[in-house]
Design a protein around this motif. Structure first.
Motif, PDB file in Angstrom:
ATOM      1  N   GLY A 122       0.800  -1.211   0.000  1.00 51.70           N
ATOM      2  CA  GLY A 122       0.000   0.000   0.000  1.00 51.70           C
ATOM      3  C   GLY A 122       0.834   1.262   0.000  1.00 51.70           C
ATOM      4  O   GLY A 122       0.514   2.225  -0.706  1.00 51.70           O
ATOM      5  N   ILE A 123       1.898   1.279   0.773  1.00 53.52           N
ATOM      6  CA  ILE A 123       2.714   2.476   0.877  1.00 53.52           C
ATOM      7  C   ILE A 123       3.368   2.817  -0.454  1.00 53.52           C
ATOM      8  O   ILE A 123       3.567   3.990  -0.788  1.00 53.52           O
ATOM      9  CB  ILE A 123       3.785   2.342   1.991  1.00 53.52           C
ATOM     10  N   ASP A 124       3.698   1.787  -1.253  1.00 45.47           N
ATOM     11  CA  ASP A 124       4.320   2.039  -2.552  1.00 45.47           C
ATOM     12  C   ASP A 124       3.330   2.697  -3.508  1.00 45.47           C
ATOM     13  O   ASP A 124       3.684   3.620  -4.255  1.00 45.47           O
ATOM     14  CB  ASP A 124       4.831   0.730  -3.160  1.00 45.47           C
ATOM     15  N   VAL A 125       2.084   2.221  -3.494  1.00 43.60           N
ATOM     16  CA  VAL A 125       1.062   2.801  -4.369  1.00 43.60           C
ATOM     17  C   VAL A 125       0.690   4.196  -3.882  1.00 43.60           C
ATOM     18  O   VAL A 125       0.533   5.131  -4.674  1.00 43.60           O
ATOM     19  CB  VAL A 125      -0.179   1.903  -4.433  1.00 43.60           C
ATOM     20  N   LEU A 126       0.576   4.349  -2.571  1.00 41.08           N
ATOM     21  CA  LEU A 126       0.221   5.643  -1.990  1.00 41.08           C
ATOM     22  C   LEU A 126       1.286   6.693  -2.290  1.00 41.08           C
ATOM     23  O   LEU A 126       0.973   7.858  -2.552  1.00 41.08           O
ATOM     24  CB  LEU A 126       0.036   5.494  -0.474  1.00 41.08           C
ATOM     25  N   SER A 127       2.522   6.274  -2.277  1.00 43.28           N
ATOM     26  CA  SER A 127       3.621   7.223  -2.510  1.00 43.28           C
ATOM     27  C   SER A 127       3.744   7.623  -3.978  1.00 43.28           C
ATOM     28  O   SER A 127       4.125   8.758  -4.287  1.00 43.28           O
ATOM     29  CB  SER A 127       4.947   6.607  -2.043  1.00 43.28           C
ATOM     30  N   ASN A 157     -10.082   1.035  -7.144  1.00 44.07           N
ATOM     31  CA  ASN A 157     -10.632   0.971  -5.789  1.00 44.07           C
ATOM     32  C   ASN A 157     -11.878   0.085  -5.805  1.00 44.07           C
ATOM     33  O   ASN A 157     -12.784   0.301  -6.598  1.00 44.07           O
ATOM     34  CB  ASN A 157     -10.986   2.386  -5.330  1.00 44.07           C
ATOM     35  N   TYR A 158     -11.913  -0.922  -4.914  1.00 45.71           N
ATOM     36  CA  TYR A 158     -13.040  -1.863  -4.900  1.00 45.71           C
ATOM     37  C   TYR A 158     -13.917  -1.632  -3.673  1.00 45.71           C
ATOM     38  O   TYR A 158     -14.310  -2.560  -2.982  1.00 45.71           O
ATOM     39  CB  TYR A 158     -12.519  -3.308  -4.948  1.00 45.71           C
ATOM     40  N   THR A 206      -9.781  -5.581   2.942  1.00 50.40           N
ATOM     41  CA  THR A 206      -8.935  -6.545   3.659  1.00 50.40           C
ATOM     42  C   THR A 206      -7.823  -7.150   2.819  1.00 50.40           C
ATOM     43  O   THR A 206      -6.979  -7.863   3.352  1.00 50.40           O
ATOM     44  CB  THR A 206      -9.791  -7.707   4.186  1.00 50.40           C
ATOM     45  N   GLY A 207      -7.838  -6.917   1.532  1.00 52.52           N
ATOM     46  CA  GLY A 207      -6.878  -7.575   0.644  1.00 52.52           C
ATOM     47  C   GLY A 207      -7.344  -8.949   0.202  1.00 52.52           C
ATOM     48  O   GLY A 207      -6.678  -9.587  -0.623  1.00 52.52           O
ATOM     49  N   PHE A 212      -3.410  -6.188   2.345  1.00 51.01           N
ATOM     50  CA  PHE A 212      -4.089  -5.751   3.569  1.00 51.01           C
ATOM     51  C   PHE A 212      -5.108  -4.636   3.351  1.00 51.01           C
ATOM     52  O   PHE A 212      -5.754  -4.188   4.291  1.00 51.01           O
ATOM     53  CB  PHE A 212      -3.076  -5.370   4.651  1.00 51.01           C
ATOM     54  N   GLY A 213      -5.240  -4.179   2.109  1.00 55.75           N
ATOM     55  CA  GLY A 213      -6.302  -3.242   1.773  1.00 55.75           C
ATOM     56  C   GLY A 213      -6.380  -2.023   2.681  1.00 55.75           C
ATOM     57  O   GLY A 213      -5.373  -1.453   3.095  1.00 55.75           O
ATOM     58  N   MET A 214      -7.615  -1.632   2.981  1.00 52.98           N
ATOM     59  CA  MET A 214      -7.860  -0.466   3.819  1.00 52.98           C
ATOM     60  C   MET A 214      -7.234  -0.643   5.208  1.00 52.98           C
ATOM     61  O   MET A 214      -6.768   0.322   5.821  1.00 52.98           O
ATOM     62  CB  MET A 214      -9.373  -0.251   3.938  1.00 52.98           C
TER      63      MET A 214
END
Length: 338
Positions: free
Chosen positions: A222-227, A236-237, A283-284, A306-308
């Motif tokens: 997640g951090i890689d996509v967020l960055s 987004n699902y 939840t992934g 791990f999703g949200m």
């Protein structure tokens, strides 16, 4: 004599040229033929109840995921009703596993499934994510009654819950790339391209599933996509309400209800080989299913782990959502080491 020699050589060359031309015209690596192979497989999947919604919920109304029993007196009946594959490492399986589970390498899930006979299959992993990926692939391969244990071993016994306890995070909180804006309008792309020597829908589908299993679970943090959201095609699902209420990664598309083969909703995803299609959910686990389906369809697809829960577990919009991980999600059912 020289003219006669050229004439003979020419006659010999003509059949070779024609054969070569036919081969090139039927070359499965060409764009036209590769797209045609996709259409053959797509039509087979739709006609045989293997569209994405039927992988999420089979024709018997069973979701791809099943929670641990509500009480300990139901455990034995629950476990005995499944052929159980534990796809964790051999070391962790030896330390503890649910009764009756067989330790199976992810790469062997298709061959192991043959041993289940007519018995439904339950796939168990650490957090439920890899098990959901495996479940989707098994359902597409013909084992429609396969299910994954929700939350994995983390939800079965608190002593094995660190896989989830240590994964929740809040990197999205106050992050510049966490947005509450409306979703961008979906773009309509073209069909993905896949290659196969076969013109039979079932054969092509099985080839695609086998190749996806061999590649292993494809994920991104997640951090890689967020960055760096511009490095990905982000799907987004969430529901529309949650997309706005919880917030989302900036510029994420929301392709959920229409993500089907039957209505061409899948065309909202970028099939380019340079586009990393990342799906994320709560939840992934659901995103793992979607990613497995998209991989088989020919997309360069990834599941955001791990999703949200991994992005923004403390988000005030969660409330008491059953998709929000907390230590209280863990049961304390028996685990064995034999």
């Amino acid at each position: 004599m020289k003219k006669l020699s050229f004439l003979i050589l020419g006659l010999l060359f003509i059949p070779t040229f024609l054969l070569t031309s036919c081969d090139r015209g039927d070359d499965p690596s060409s764009d036209v033929v590769a797209t045609a192979k996709f259409t053959i497989m797509k039509d087979y999947m739709v006609q045989n109840n293997l569209d994405i919604d039927k992988i999420l919920t089979n024709t018997d109304g069973e979701s791809f995921v099943v929670p641990a029993p509500a009480s300990s007196d139901l455990v034995d009946a629950f476990l005995s009703s499944y052929y159980i594959m534990d796809i964790r490492s051999a070391a962790d399986y030896t330390t503890s596993h649910v009764a009756g589970a067989k330790n199976v390498a992810f790469s062997n899930i298709l061959t192991e499934a043959e041993k289940a006979g007519t018995k439904p299959i339950l796939v168990v992993c650490y957090t439920g994510q890899t098990a959901c990926y495996a479940t989707a692939l098994l359902r597409m391969y013909g084992y429609s009654k396969t299910r994954a244990l929700k939350w994995g071993m983390s939800g079965w016994n608190s002593s094995t819950a660190n896989s989830w306890n240590n994964a929740i995070g809040n990197s999205a909180s106050n992050h510049i790339n966490w947005s509450y804006s409306v979703a961008p309008s979906n773009v309509v792309y073209v069909d993905p391209s896949i290659t196969s020597q076969s013109s039979d829908g079932l054969t092509i589908l099985k080839e695609r599933v086998e190749a996806t299993v061999a590649l292993g679970f494809q994920t991104v943090k997640g951090i890689d996509v967020l960055s760096s959201p511009n490095n990905y095609f982000i799907n987004n699902y969430f529901s529309e309400t949650d997309y706005l209420g919880y917030g989302h990664i900036a510029n994420a598309y929301r392709i959920k209800e229409d993500l089907l083969l039957t209505n061409n909703g899948y065309l909202g995803l970028n099939p380019s080989a340079n586009a990393k299609v990342v799906t994320y959910c709560y939840t992934g686990q659901t995103s793992a299913v979607i990613t497995a389906c998209l991989r088989v369809l020919g997309y360069d697809a990834y599941s955001l782990t791990f999703g949200m829960n991994g992005l923004y577990n403390s988000n005030p919009g969660w409330g008491t959502s059953p998709n929000k991980w907390s230590a209280s999600m863990s049961k304390n059912y028996a685990i064995g080491n034999n």
